[in-house]
Write an enzyme that holds these catalytic residues in place. Sequence first.
Site, PDB file in Angstrom:
ATOM      1  N   ALA A  12       0.876  -1.280   0.094  1.00 37.52           N
ATOM      2  CA  ALA A  12      -0.145  -0.297  -0.474  1.00 37.52           C
ATOM      3  C   ALA A  12       0.619   1.013  -0.221  1.00 37.52           C
ATOM      4  CB  ALA A  12      -0.929  -0.267   0.936  1.00 37.52           C
ATOM      5  N   THR A  65       2.721   2.699  -2.315  1.00 39.16           N
ATOM      6  CA  THR A  65       2.700   2.563  -3.525  1.00 39.16           C
ATOM      7  C   THR A  65       1.849   3.092  -4.613  1.00 39.16           C
ATOM      8  OG1 THR A  65       4.143   3.033  -5.561  1.00 39.16           O
ATOM      9  CG2 THR A  65       4.180   1.149  -4.534  1.00 39.16           C
ATOM     10  N   GLY A  68      -1.929   0.287  -5.215  1.00 40.27           N
ATOM     11  CA  GLY A  68      -2.452   0.179  -3.368  1.00 40.27           C
ATOM     12  C   GLY A  68      -2.394   1.302  -2.721  1.00 40.27           C
ATOM     13  N   SER A 112      -3.927  -9.697 -13.663  1.00 37.55           N
ATOM     14  CA  SER A 112      -3.493  -8.605 -15.020  1.00 37.55           C
ATOM     15  C   SER A 112      -4.023  -9.322 -15.824  1.00 37.55           C
ATOM     16  CB  SER A 112      -2.005  -8.539 -14.933  1.00 37.55           C
ATOM     17  OG  SER A 112      -1.208  -8.245 -16.301  1.00 37.55           O
ATOM     18  N   TYR A 119       6.066 -13.523 -14.673  1.00 37.45           N
ATOM     19  CA  TYR A 119       4.174 -12.660 -14.066  1.00 37.45           C
ATOM     20  C   TYR A 119       4.098 -12.660 -14.506  1.00 37.45           C
ATOM     21  CZ  TYR A 119       2.179  -8.930 -13.938  1.00 37.45           C
ATOM     22  OH  TYR A 119       0.896  -8.147 -13.151  1.00 37.45           O
TER      23      TYR A 119
END
Length: 314
Positions: free
Chosen positions: A45, A47, A50, A173, A198
Amino acid sequence: MVGLLLLVLPVVLLVAAPRIRKMLSSGVCTSTVQLPGKVAIVTGANTGIGKETAKELAQRGARVYLACRDVPKGEVVAKEIQATTGNQQVLVRKLDLADTKSIRAFAKDFLAEERHLHILINNAGVMMCPYSKTADGFEMHIGVNHLGHFLLTHLLLEKLKDSAPARVVNVSSLAHHLGRIHFHDLHGETFYSAGLAYCHSKLANILFTQELARRLKGSGVTTYSVHPGTVQSELVRHSAAMRWMWWLFSPFIKTPQQGAQTSLHCALTEGLEALSGKHFSDCHVAWVSAQGRNETVARRLWDVSCDLLGLPMD
Ligand SMILES: *[C@@H]1O[C@H](CO)[C@@H](O)[C@H](O)[C@H]1NC(C)=O
Ligand SMILES: *[C@@H]1O[C@H](CO)[C@@H](O)[C@H](O)[C@H]1NC(C)=O
């Protein structure tokens, strides 16, 4: 002629950028739900998305825990959120998702400290980092993005059930479309590509959201996975090529505040319960790859994850 076009085109694009960005970022959380007395945790959280998500939850009156690896950085953000929202109940707690000891310590303290947990936002993530392993020997992407949040959610699940209606939001994503679960090489020891690692971990998020939704049916806890959009964030810090692409397309990329909208929609909007387990993009149910809908893979991944983390398989 071509020269003129080359000259004019960038200007047109630049002028049109705000409009195009608005078009691309159509999802806005319109819920007016207020959260006095509610408790929320947001991972990662300090940056980007978040931080914006945490700020909005605080704005609506929740007590918000910023679960951060870097506590001093988190404290700065907490002060900022307190100042802008007037809500003093913004707390920072240490959480390193690349270390199961840290996850267990965080959960233990939280469970001792709080009677309720209404909203858990599994937001933290790593993207395209060079090959590396977590404290427990898991490949970094699958370890942080999937296994770390899996353990965290697992440890907090009883509290969520006791606080029902409660919600868990997993930030996944669009990249999951390229993901595959390679059970024979979950930690990329035979083959490793930072980009694909990823994608794999984001597919794992989607599979887990579905499996968890199945397991939580009737408990009053619902769960959603989210594609936040293409967002300016520190996620791309590990890749020079990605940073360059982001810069090039920056006028068209969502701000973190726009990127937080779908997470907020899933955490707040009334009447979403029937859609538990679904994947959302731009505040709407979104299409998931065939791999992401495969129940067999979801169940197997669940069992393998329990095994890796030393959790009972029930
Ligand atoms: C969110 O994703 C994590 C990691 O894949 C998983 O462990 C957890 O069960 C998921 N939670 C929900 C509510 O989908
Ligand atoms: C699910 O995945 C497994 C393994 O990749 C595959 O054998 C199976 O056919 C898939 N099932 C569906 C319904 O796609």
